[in-house]
Design an enzyme around this catalytic site. Sequence first.
Site, PDB file in Angstrom:
ATOM      1  N   TYR A  94      -1.766  -0.981  10.347  1.00 40.80           N
ATOM      2  CA  TYR A  94      -1.827  -1.106   8.883  1.00 40.80           C
ATOM      3  C   TYR A  94      -0.563  -0.548   8.234  1.00 40.80           C
ATOM      4  CZ  TYR A  94      -3.649  -0.854   4.130  1.00 40.80           C
ATOM      5  OH  TYR A  94      -3.836  -1.004   2.771  1.00 40.80           O
ATOM      6  N   SER A 121       0.854  -1.188   0.000  1.00 42.30           N
ATOM      7  CA  SER A 121       0.000   0.000   0.000  1.00 42.30           C
ATOM      8  C   SER A 121       0.883   1.229   0.000  1.00 42.30           C
ATOM      9  CB  SER A 121      -0.910   0.018   1.229  1.00 42.30           C
ATOM     10  OG  SER A 121      -1.573   1.268   1.351  1.00 42.30           O
TER      11      SER A 121
END
Length: 259
Positions: free
Chosen positions: A163, A149
């Site tokens: 995350y 990401s």
Amino acid sequence: MNGGDLFSLQGRTALITGGSRGIGRMIAEGFLAHGARVYITARKAQACNLAAQELASAGRCVSLPHDVSTVAGCRAVADAYGRHESTLDILVNNAGAAWGEDFDAFPEGGWDKVVDLNLKTPFFLTKALAQPMRAAAQARVGKIINIASTDGIGLNPQENYSYVASKAGLIHLTRRMAMRLAQDNIAVAAIAPGAFPSEMNRNARDHGEALSEHIPARRIGTPDDIAGAAIFLASRAGDYVMGATLVVDGGVTHARPYR
């Protein structure tokens, strides 16, 4: 040089975790369009089976519903895949989770759930599938694509501690795995997607027009954008890409002006 063969996946097998929806499904659609036999996993059996049934209109797509968040689940997926195929050309480690919460309230469960699935699973699923991948790599370069990401590279205002840590770790893990698996004729690379509409990225899904104002490309990502990047890495075109993370975000990470 044959342009058609360069990006073809004809005759290759691919396993995509989290393939029933979002980015995983976008990649599955692209792989099927380029000739691959595709296997998808998802935790929810009904959703996984339905997605495979719908995707099968474009080619062979098989549902392998399993929870890959544990080492036992990774082994179960590998066993289930082995009942269909003896070799595996392409593994896409896409399954992921996110958790956002205030720093002072952030729970251990929100850390463990995200880090286990986003960082631990790609490593142990790759280990579980090493034998069929090495077998396939006797004929041509095998491919492992880790879906990271842009949050593993830069920051946004969200308090998504586990995350960002997991995705940054996955980017570096990709480099280390690439160094080791190159000797087995397996190329390991990653993709860092930006804003693509999905259940995980509801902001892009529900507020794409507003979000586009902050993206140099002036739009959010489409299925073709993410599938194209994955096809490049999975095909002969990407054979010499090892350890790299391809950023696919419309310019947010590398082409946005400083403010």
